[in-house]
Design a protein around this motif. Structure first.
Motif, mmCIF file in Angstrom:
data_model
loop_
_atom_site.group_PDB
_atom_site.id
_atom_site.type_symbol
_atom_site.label_atom_id
_atom_site.label_comp_id
_atom_site.label_asym_id
_atom_site.label_seq_id
_atom_site.Cartn_x
_atom_site.Cartn_y
_atom_site.Cartn_z
ATOM 1 N N ARG A 1 0.844 -1.201 0.000
ATOM 2 C CA ARG A 1 0.000 0.000 0.000
ATOM 3 C C ARG A 1 0.877 1.249 0.000
ATOM 4 N NH1 ARG A 1 -3.026 -3.505 -0.914
ATOM 5 N NH2 ARG A 1 -5.171 -3.819 -0.174
ATOM 6 N N ASP A 2 2.087 1.120 -0.523
ATOM 7 C CA ASP A 2 2.933 2.312 -0.565
ATOM 8 C C ASP A 2 2.348 3.373 -1.491
ATOM 9 O OD1 ASP A 2 3.970 0.063 -2.333
ATOM 10 O OD2 ASP A 2 5.000 1.762 -3.261
ATOM 11 N N HIS A 3 1.548 2.918 -2.490
ATOM 12 C CA HIS A 3 0.901 3.919 -3.341
ATOM 13 C C HIS A 3 -0.130 4.724 -2.553
ATOM 14 C CE1 HIS A 3 -1.731 0.383 -3.585
ATOM 15 N NE2 HIS A 3 -2.721 1.209 -3.865
ATOM 16 N N VAL A 4 -0.757 4.103 -1.546
ATOM 17 C CA VAL A 4 -1.682 4.840 -0.687
ATOM 18 C C VAL A 4 -0.903 5.772 0.239
ATOM 19 C CG1 VAL A 4 -3.538 4.666 1.004
ATOM 20 C CG2 VAL A 4 -3.308 2.913 -0.773
ATOM 21 N N ALA A 5 0.178 5.246 0.839
ATOM 22 C CA ALA A 5 0.989 6.073 1.729
ATOM 23 C C ALA A 5 1.586 7.258 0.976
ATOM 24 C CB ALA A 5 2.095 5.230 2.362
ATOM 25 N N VAL B 1 2.102 3.493 9.972
ATOM 26 C CA VAL B 1 2.161 2.612 11.138
ATOM 27 C C VAL B 1 1.472 1.281 10.840
ATOM 28 C CG1 VAL B 1 1.459 2.337 13.546
ATOM 29 C CG2 VAL B 1 2.360 4.522 12.762
ATOM 30 N N ALA B 2 0.368 1.320 10.089
ATOM 31 C CA ALA B 2 -0.327 0.078 9.738
ATOM 32 C C ALA B 2 0.550 -0.829 8.882
ATOM 33 C CB ALA B 2 -1.619 0.398 8.998
ATOM 34 N N LEU B 3 1.417 -0.254 8.067
ATOM 35 C CA LEU B 3 2.236 -1.040 7.159
ATOM 36 C C LEU B 3 3.510 -1.583 7.790
ATOM 37 C CD1 LEU B 3 2.070 1.194 3.940
ATOM 38 C CD2 LEU B 3 1.072 -1.083 4.215
ATOM 39 N N LYS B 4 4.004 -0.927 8.820
ATOM 40 C CA LYS B 4 5.391 -1.154 9.214
ATOM 41 C C LYS B 4 5.668 -2.559 9.726
ATOM 42 C CE LYS B 4 5.250 0.243 14.071
ATOM 43 N NZ LYS B 4 5.597 -1.116 14.523
ATOM 44 N N GLY B 5 4.690 -3.291 10.278
ATOM 45 C CA GLY B 5 4.959 -4.589 10.861
ATOM 46 C C GLY B 5 4.298 -5.750 10.148
ATOM 47 N N LEU B 6 3.870 -5.543 8.895
ATOM 48 C CA LEU B 6 3.104 -6.586 8.205
ATOM 49 C C LEU B 6 4.001 -7.552 7.439
ATOM 50 C CD1 LEU B 6 0.045 -4.684 6.692
ATOM 51 C CD2 LEU B 6 0.273 -5.803 8.904
ATOM 52 N N ALA B 7 3.728 -8.847 7.600
ATOM 53 C CA ALA B 7 4.328 -9.823 6.695
ATOM 54 C C ALA B 7 3.842 -9.530 5.286
ATOM 55 C CB ALA B 7 3.933 -11.232 7.125
ATOM 56 N N PHE B 8 4.673 -9.861 4.287
ATOM 57 C CA PHE B 8 4.384 -9.386 2.936
ATOM 58 C C PHE B 8 3.408 -10.279 2.203
ATOM 59 C CE2 PHE B 8 6.752 -6.262 0.082
ATOM 60 C CZ PHE B 8 5.591 -5.952 -0.598
ATOM 61 N N ILE C 1 -2.059 14.911 8.113
ATOM 62 C CA ILE C 1 -0.819 14.366 8.661
ATOM 63 C C ILE C 1 -1.119 13.107 9.464
ATOM 64 C CG2 ILE C 1 1.098 14.816 10.256
ATOM 65 C CD1 ILE C 1 0.748 17.819 9.481
ATOM 66 N N GLY C 2 -2.223 13.109 10.209
ATOM 67 C CA GLY C 2 -2.609 11.936 10.986
ATOM 68 C C GLY C 2 -2.943 10.742 10.113
ATOM 69 N N SER C 3 -3.584 10.969 8.977
ATOM 70 C CA SER C 3 -3.919 9.874 8.072
ATOM 71 C C SER C 3 -2.661 9.243 7.489
ATOM 72 C CB SER C 3 -4.825 10.375 6.943
ATOM 73 O OG SER C 3 -6.093 10.755 7.433
ATOM 74 N N LEU C 4 -1.695 10.072 7.134
ATOM 75 C CA LEU C 4 -0.423 9.548 6.644
ATOM 76 C C LEU C 4 0.255 8.705 7.713
ATOM 77 C CD1 LEU C 4 2.023 9.340 4.741
ATOM 78 C CD2 LEU C 4 2.749 11.590 5.592
ATOM 79 N N ASP D 1 -5.190 -5.712 8.238
ATOM 80 C CA ASP D 1 -4.719 -4.383 8.640
ATOM 81 C C ASP D 1 -4.795 -3.388 7.478
ATOM 82 O OD1 ASP D 1 -3.290 -6.696 9.786
ATOM 83 O OD2 ASP D 1 -2.356 -5.243 11.141
ATOM 84 N N LEU D 2 -4.644 -3.923 6.277
ATOM 85 C CA LEU D 2 -4.600 -3.059 5.097
ATOM 86 C C LEU D 2 -5.929 -2.356 4.843
ATOM 87 C CD1 LEU D 2 -2.516 -5.303 2.662
ATOM 88 C CD2 LEU D 2 -1.739 -3.325 3.981
ATOM 89 N N ALA D 3 -6.990 -2.818 5.499
ATOM 90 C CA ALA D 3 -8.279 -2.133 5.335
ATOM 91 C C ALA D 3 -8.233 -0.704 5.865
ATOM 92 C CB ALA D 3 -9.384 -2.918 6.044
ATOM 93 N N GLU D 4 -7.220 -0.385 6.675
ATOM 94 C CA GLU D 4 -7.068 0.994 7.147
ATOM 95 C C GLU D 4 -6.762 1.950 5.997
ATOM 96 O OE1 GLU D 4 -7.698 2.088 10.232
ATOM 97 O OE2 GLU D 4 -8.334 0.027 10.630
ATOM 98 N N ASP D 5 -6.345 1.397 4.852
ATOM 99 C CA ASP D 5 -6.013 2.273 3.729
ATOM 100 C C ASP D 5 -7.192 3.123 3.297
ATOM 101 O OD1 ASP D 5 -7.540 0.222 2.583
ATOM 102 O OD2 ASP D 5 -6.108 -0.225 0.979
ATOM 103 N N LYS D 6 -8.382 2.529 3.307
ATOM 104 C CA LYS D 6 -9.558 3.264 2.853
ATOM 105 C C LYS D 6 -9.958 4.349 3.841
ATOM 106 C CE LYS D 6 -11.295 -0.828 2.058
ATOM 107 N NZ LYS D 6 -10.060 -1.560 1.711
#
Length: 477
Positions: free
Chosen positions: A236-240, A312-319, A304-307, A324-329
């Motif tokens: 989800r780096d494109h979202v970040a 933070v949601a991405l930093k600890g995820l197995a690939f 800034i909070g959304s970023l 957790d990725l549902a936080e992207d929306k």
């Protein structure tokens, strides 16, 4: 259809999910704004299933026609998700099954909610980027319009929020326009990396059925499919990155908002807000508040909070895919909703504000803003700048003691401080002379400002062309 068949994942379970799980797992209502993108993707997938031999051409036509009708019915409010619909995909498959029977169940072959979810949001973001980009362009145009009217309007430039040097007010406005131009260029650059389709990645390993994802990618306005199926559904780096671009833009908006507070205050009185873009007080009848700027500054904190949330949601995820990725929306929608409101309001505030040029002119020399002209004049006369700096400082102290400005000095005053301060220096001691002297590329001299405006307009023309050239699915706001 049975409750079991409404769920897309329940076949191996012996009991129904608990109410607590259902409540936690169900998509937020805001997520259903992606319906039209899911429908468009489903139509592309139906044509892929024809190529795979899963659907006949006639079946695909029936499915696509039904999906078009579902989209129209949803937008018209004739259908809506039920409490048993876990997400968009469940909702749309349920409706499709109700209308075409078992044919609707065939559409699920060769894809997963994982690649669907990634694809829906990416399509939405690429589309909405054009809407936000259009609003940024309008804001830039409002700044340029005001700048064109105030190329020779003199005002004070500040450092450390202290009077520093005279500048053209147009130059000050264009400083903000330049930051917004870079923001929009960042959005364009983001879109190049986002132009890869996740459709066909399925759960994580790719599809054994949808074997030509490059065709559906082109159909959906992408440049190509993602290179790696795990990356397609798990990244989800494109979202970040989108959120970073928007947060940076929000910070730039907030800096403009801060200056609008100052300029519209009774202490500055540089601008007057149009009544249609200001508010009053419930207890103090005389108040005229710059609420648009205040709300904009407040919304910047949410961006800034959304970023931060996404990172933070991405930093600890197995690939691979994780819920957790549902936080992207949630992060993306909150950012988009905030900007959809504040940017047009800021553009209107800028476009309609009235500039008090006479007040600016009088204030442009307050605080000894012409001191640098003295030091520069001495340096150009052969005095080492370190010494010129000391002489100028002494001259400022002299003026403070006599309660006069640099522009008020007599020949005798100049000679009393230093004999090298000749009467000819007075030609440099006006705000007009000060800004005319700053004639290097990018400076505040009126001719340079006119050239800056011309170059910026060319940039804006290129941005406008990018905004209108997108051929992907279109969103409605």
């Amino acid at each position: 259809m049975t409750e079991q068949s409404v769920r897309l994942w329940g076949a191996r379970f012996r009991t129904s999910p608990s109410p607590e799980l259902i409540a936690l797992s169900r998509s937020e209502s805001s997520y259903f704004r992606l319906v039209r993108y899911d429908l468009t993707s489903s139509m592309a997938h139906a044509r892929e299933l024809v190529r795979a031999g899963i659907l006949t051409a006639a079946e695909a036509d029936e499915v696509c026609a039904t999906l078009e009708t579902i989209g129209a019915d949803y937008e018209a409010g004739r259908i809506k998700p039920s409490p048993s619909d876990e997400d968009i995909h469940t909702f749309l498959e349920r409706i499709l099954g109700e209308r075409v029977g078992i044919l609707g169940g065939k559409l699920r072959a060769g894809r997963s909610r994982n690649d669907q979810a990634a694809n829906d949001l990416k399509l939405y973001l690429r589309d909405v980027a054009r809407h936000i980009g259009s609003d940024i362009l309008n804001l830039q145009n409002a700044l340029v319009e005001q700048a064109e009217a105030h190329i020779t309007t003199l005002t004070t430039g500040f450092t450390h929020l202290q009077p520093a040097q005279p500048v053209s007010f147009a130059h000050q406005l264009l400083a903000h326009a330049q930051t917004f131009a870079r923001d929009l260029d960042r959005l364009r650059d983001w879109d190049k990396r986002a132009a890869r389709s996740p459709l066909g990645a399925a759960a994580l390993a790719g599809s054994a059925i949808a074997l030509q994802p490059e065709l559906s990618a082109r159909e959906l306005g992408y440049d190509a499919p993602c290179e790696n199926s795990i990356d397609a559904v798990g990244s989800r780096d494109h979202v970040a990155e989108f959120l970073f671009v928007m947060a940076m833009f929000g910070v730039h908006l907030s800096r403009l908002a801060e200056e609008l507070f100052l300029w519209s205050s009774r202490q500055f009185r540089w601008i007057e807000m149009d009544d249609g873009y200001a508010t009053g007080s419930s207890i103090m009848p005389q108040k005229k508040n710059c609420d648009i700027a205040e709300l904009t500054r407040g919304r910047a904190s949410r961006l800034i909070g959304s970023l931060t949330t996404m990172l933070v949601a991405l930093k600890g995820l197995a690939f691979a895919y994780n819920r957790d990725l549902a936080e992207d929306k949630h992060a993306a929608f909150d950012t988009i909703d905030a900007l959809t409101l504040v940017v047009p309001a800021m553009a209107g505030l800028i476009r309609t504000m009235r500039v008090n040029a006479d007040i600016m002119r009088r204030q442009s020399v307050e605080g000894f803003t012409l001191a640098t002209e003295v030091a520069d004049w001495l340096a150009k006369s052969g005095v080492p700048f370190s010494e010129a700096h000391e002489i100028t400082g002494a001259l400022v102290r002299y003026c403070e003691d006599k309660s006069i400005g640099l522009e008020d000095l007599s020949d005798a005053d100049l000679a009393a401080v230093d004999e090298r301060l000749l009467p000819s220096i007075k030609m440099s001691l006006s705000p007009q002379a000060a800004i005319e002297a700053r004639k290097a590329y990018g400076g505040t001299a009126p001719d340079r400002v006119r050239e800056q405006i011309a170059r910026l307009k060319s940039v804006l023309d290129g941005q406008k062309e990018w905004l209108s050239s997108y051929a992907g699915p279109r969103a409605e706001r």
